[in-house]
Motif scaffolding. Structure first.
Motif, mmCIF file in Angstrom:
data_model
loop_
_atom_site.group_PDB
_atom_site.id
_atom_site.type_symbol
_atom_site.label_atom_id
_atom_site.label_comp_id
_atom_site.label_asym_id
_atom_site.label_seq_id
_atom_site.Cartn_x
_atom_site.Cartn_y
_atom_site.Cartn_z
ATOM 1 N N HIS A 191 -1.100 -0.450 -4.195
ATOM 2 C CA HIS A 191 -2.131 0.024 -3.859
ATOM 3 C C HIS A 191 -2.392 1.529 -3.350
ATOM 4 C CE1 HIS A 191 -5.873 -2.150 -3.671
ATOM 5 N NE2 HIS A 191 -5.179 -3.456 -3.439
ATOM 6 N N SER A 192 -0.906 2.026 -3.315
ATOM 7 C CA SER A 192 -0.905 3.320 -2.949
ATOM 8 C C SER A 192 -0.698 4.131 -4.304
ATOM 9 C CB SER A 192 0.384 3.626 -2.184
ATOM 10 O OG SER A 192 0.115 2.969 -0.833
ATOM 11 N N ASP A 193 -0.610 3.504 -5.558
ATOM 12 C CA ASP A 193 -0.250 4.375 -6.733
ATOM 13 C C ASP A 193 -1.567 4.412 -7.393
ATOM 14 O OD1 ASP A 193 0.510 5.233 -9.151
ATOM 15 O OD2 ASP A 193 1.938 3.426 -9.399
ATOM 16 N N PRO A 194 -2.048 5.797 -7.594
ATOM 17 C CA PRO A 194 -3.282 5.943 -8.461
ATOM 18 C C PRO A 194 -3.171 5.565 -9.819
ATOM 19 C CG PRO A 194 -2.810 7.742 -6.950
ATOM 20 C CD PRO A 194 -1.481 6.743 -7.015
ATOM 21 N N ASN A 195 -2.126 5.370 -10.204
ATOM 22 C CA ASN A 195 -1.817 4.869 -11.841
ATOM 23 C C ASN A 195 -1.899 3.553 -11.881
ATOM 24 O OD1 ASN A 195 -1.481 7.792 -12.832
ATOM 25 N ND2 ASN A 195 0.548 7.548 -11.743
ATOM 26 N N TRP A 196 -1.719 2.491 -10.926
ATOM 27 C CA TRP A 196 -2.066 1.071 -10.836
ATOM 28 C C TRP A 196 -3.353 0.831 -11.443
ATOM 29 C CZ3 TRP A 196 -3.508 -2.571 -7.022
ATOM 30 C CH2 TRP A 196 -3.179 -4.089 -7.439
ATOM 31 N N LYS A 197 -3.405 -0.223 -12.292
ATOM 32 C CA LYS A 197 -4.567 -0.486 -13.110
ATOM 33 C C LYS A 197 -5.748 -1.087 -12.352
ATOM 34 C CE LYS A 197 -2.604 -4.900 -14.712
ATOM 35 N NZ LYS A 197 -2.139 -5.566 -16.090
ATOM 36 N N TYR A 198 -5.346 -1.503 -10.862
ATOM 37 C CA TYR A 198 -6.275 -2.240 -10.363
ATOM 38 C C TYR A 198 -6.462 -1.312 -8.871
ATOM 39 C CZ TYR A 198 -5.657 -6.153 -13.062
ATOM 40 O OH TYR A 198 -5.691 -7.166 -14.119
ATOM 41 N N TYR A 199 -5.967 -0.085 -9.095
ATOM 42 C CA TYR A 199 -6.078 0.662 -7.695
ATOM 43 C C TYR A 199 -7.278 0.949 -7.171
ATOM 44 C CZ TYR A 199 -5.587 5.251 -5.124
ATOM 45 O OH TYR A 199 -5.834 6.146 -4.109
ATOM 46 N N ASN A 200 -8.510 0.703 -7.857
ATOM 47 C CA ASN A 200 -9.668 1.412 -7.288
ATOM 48 C C ASN A 200 -10.465 0.072 -6.932
ATOM 49 O OD1 ASN A 200 -9.710 4.148 -8.027
ATOM 50 N ND2 ASN A 200 -10.136 3.539 -10.218
ATOM 51 N N PHE A 201 -9.739 -1.121 -6.738
ATOM 52 C CA PHE A 201 -10.449 -2.444 -6.149
ATOM 53 C C PHE A 201 -9.607 -2.418 -4.872
ATOM 54 C CE2 PHE A 201 -10.619 -6.636 -5.009
ATOM 55 C CZ PHE A 201 -11.897 -7.123 -5.460
ATOM 56 N N LYS A 202 -10.394 -2.025 -3.936
ATOM 57 C CA LYS A 202 -10.087 -2.060 -2.584
ATOM 58 C C LYS A 202 -11.186 -3.134 -1.725
ATOM 59 C CE LYS A 202 -7.369 1.323 -2.991
ATOM 60 N NZ LYS A 202 -6.034 1.183 -3.396
ATOM 61 N N ALA A 203 -10.456 -4.201 -0.977
ATOM 62 C CA ALA A 203 -11.313 -5.108 -0.446
ATOM 63 C C ALA A 203 -10.565 -5.561 0.929
ATOM 64 C CB ALA A 203 -11.380 -6.413 -1.233
ATOM 65 N N THR A 204 -11.281 -4.924 1.879
ATOM 66 C CA THR A 204 -10.681 -4.881 3.294
ATOM 67 C C THR A 204 -10.216 -6.188 3.807
ATOM 68 O OG1 THR A 204 -12.084 -3.113 4.159
ATOM 69 C CG2 THR A 204 -11.543 -4.524 5.762
ATOM 70 N N SER A 205 -11.101 -7.307 3.794
ATOM 71 C CA SER A 205 -10.467 -8.479 4.324
ATOM 72 C C SER A 205 -9.382 -9.147 3.341
ATOM 73 C CB SER A 205 -11.609 -9.753 4.270
ATOM 74 O OG SER A 205 -12.654 -9.290 5.048
ATOM 75 N N TYR A 206 -9.580 -9.432 1.987
ATOM 76 C CA TYR A 206 -8.914 -9.931 1.121
ATOM 77 C C TYR A 206 -7.313 -9.164 1.100
ATOM 78 C CZ TYR A 206 -6.931 -12.184 -2.996
ATOM 79 O OH TYR A 206 -6.165 -13.037 -3.828
ATOM 80 N N VAL A 207 -7.486 -7.869 0.744
ATOM 81 C CA VAL A 207 -6.431 -7.037 0.458
ATOM 82 C C VAL A 207 -5.449 -6.975 1.890
ATOM 83 C CG1 VAL A 207 -5.450 -4.621 0.351
ATOM 84 C CG2 VAL A 207 -7.218 -5.499 -1.199
ATOM 85 N N THR A 208 -6.158 -6.989 3.108
ATOM 86 C CA THR A 208 -5.156 -6.724 4.294
ATOM 87 C C THR A 208 -4.667 -8.328 4.652
ATOM 88 O OG1 THR A 208 -7.177 -7.316 5.682
ATOM 89 C CG2 THR A 208 -6.319 -4.932 5.158
ATOM 90 N N SER A 209 -5.452 -9.307 4.307
ATOM 91 C CA SER A 209 -4.793 -10.732 4.454
ATOM 92 C C SER A 209 -3.769 -10.899 3.770
ATOM 93 C CB SER A 209 -5.872 -11.554 4.505
ATOM 94 O OG SER A 209 -6.232 -11.869 2.768
ATOM 95 N N LYS A 210 -3.763 -10.537 2.357
ATOM 96 C CA LYS A 210 -2.431 -10.973 1.510
ATOM 97 C C LYS A 210 -1.301 -9.972 1.771
ATOM 98 C CE LYS A 210 -3.995 -14.211 -1.076
ATOM 99 N NZ LYS A 210 -3.316 -15.219 -1.001
ATOM 100 N N ALA A 211 -1.556 -8.737 2.493
ATOM 101 C CA ALA A 211 -0.664 -7.820 2.653
ATOM 102 C C ALA A 211 0.142 -8.481 3.949
ATOM 103 C CB ALA A 211 -1.064 -6.607 3.085
ATOM 104 N N ALA A 212 -0.667 -8.992 4.822
ATOM 105 C CA ALA A 212 0.118 -9.666 5.951
ATOM 106 C C ALA A 212 0.699 -10.954 5.561
ATOM 107 C CB ALA A 212 -1.364 -10.038 6.886
ATOM 108 N N LEU A 213 0.475 -11.601 4.620
ATOM 109 C CA LEU A 213 1.067 -12.752 4.077
ATOM 110 C C LEU A 213 2.304 -12.124 3.762
ATOM 111 C CD1 LEU A 213 1.307 -15.730 3.211
ATOM 112 C CD2 LEU A 213 0.155 -15.294 1.220
ATOM 113 N N ASN A 214 2.391 -11.221 2.837
ATOM 114 C CA ASN A 214 3.549 -10.831 2.389
ATOM 115 C C ASN A 214 4.706 -10.569 3.180
ATOM 116 O OD1 ASN A 214 2.386 -10.838 -0.224
ATOM 117 N ND2 ASN A 214 1.901 -8.833 -0.534
ATOM 118 N N ALA A 215 3.987 -9.621 4.482
ATOM 119 C CA ALA A 215 5.030 -9.437 5.353
ATOM 120 C C ALA A 215 5.660 -10.625 6.151
ATOM 121 C CB ALA A 215 4.151 -8.457 6.546
#
Length: 245
Positions: free
Chosen positions: A148-172
């Motif tokens: 999500h920190s890489d502007p070249n990533w193909k899904y870089y422009n898809f940000k979703a506060t609830s979903y993205v952060t929940s999965k980041a927490a799961l990864n941790a």
């Protein structure tokens, strides 16, 4: 016979996992919030030749159903070999960091993060009785901070506060869990099946449930030398890049 429990398994990727694990000769608990619907799915699977599948009621947001499911597995199997934490929700979109309500964020976290922890903790003692326990937490590339920190990533422009952060927490959480189980015969990984066409995204993804399930199984049925505490993504072409946390 090894035993696997899959949450959120009455449709889409979860259902495909049920089929594939059944083909491989495992006993499969098809986790479902609605037991009657789950039993109807199992009946249909049985009529199509799939064996050793049982529907089990488990709502990852309701501790009583989790405990009841653990008691059933203990009484019937005495152990659990594989736990696939597959149940998840996206939450209503869009999800702006500016105005997504705390209630909406908490609702997504209850399933995607706290639900995984609740299920894992409830089944941990049964998993410890396995000679080769596996825990696969199903995530998304959208939960990767590095991607999500890489502007070249193909899904870089898809940000979703609830979903993205929940999965980041799961990864941790997966990293912490794998570390704490490092001295036991566990392999604990987080697996992104890729952008898959399912009910979850109104069938907008380019990937198939067959490809997604095969990828998850590949990184779940590993031997004693397999990795643990890693991130695998079906959307990353070079699988040697296994930790874009």
């Amino acid at each position: 016979m090894k035993t696997v429990l899959i949450t959120g398994a009455n449709r889409s990727i979860g259902l495909e996992l049920v089929k594939e694990f059944s083909k491989k000769g495992l006993f499969v608990y098809l986790g479902t919030r609605d037991l009657e619907k789950g039993q109807a799915v199992v009946k249909e699977l049985s009529e199509n030749g799939f064996q050793n599948i049982k529907a089990i009621q488990i709502d990852v947001t309701k501790p009583d159903t989790i405990l009841a499911a653990a008691n059933i597995v203990e009484s019937e199997q005495g152990k659990l070999d594989i736990l696939i934490n597959n149940a998840g929700i996206s939450g209503a979109l869009p999800q702006s960091a500016f105005d997504t309500s705390i209630n909406d964020i908490q609702n997504v976290f209850d399933t995607n993060f706290f639900g995984v922890i609740s299920v894992t903790q409830a089944f941990l003692e049964l998993l410890k009785k396995s000679e080769s326990a596996r825990i696969s937490n199903i995530t998304s590339g959208l939960g990767s901070l590095a991607l999500h920190s890489d502007p070249n990533w193909k899904y870089y422009n898809f940000k979703a506060t609830s979903y993205v952060t929940s999965k980041a927490a799961l990864n941790a959480y997966t990293i912490v869990l794998a570390y704490e189980l490092r001295d036991l015969p566990f392999k604990v990984n987080v697996i992104d099946p890729g952008y898959t066409a399912t009910d979850f995204n109104h069938h907008s993804g380019p990937g198939s449930v067959e490809s997604a399930a095969a990828f998850i199984i590949k990184h779940t049925l590993t031997d004693e030398n397999g990795p643990t505490g890693k991130f695998f993504s079906n959307d990353i072409e070079d699988e040697t890049v296994i930790s874009p946390w």
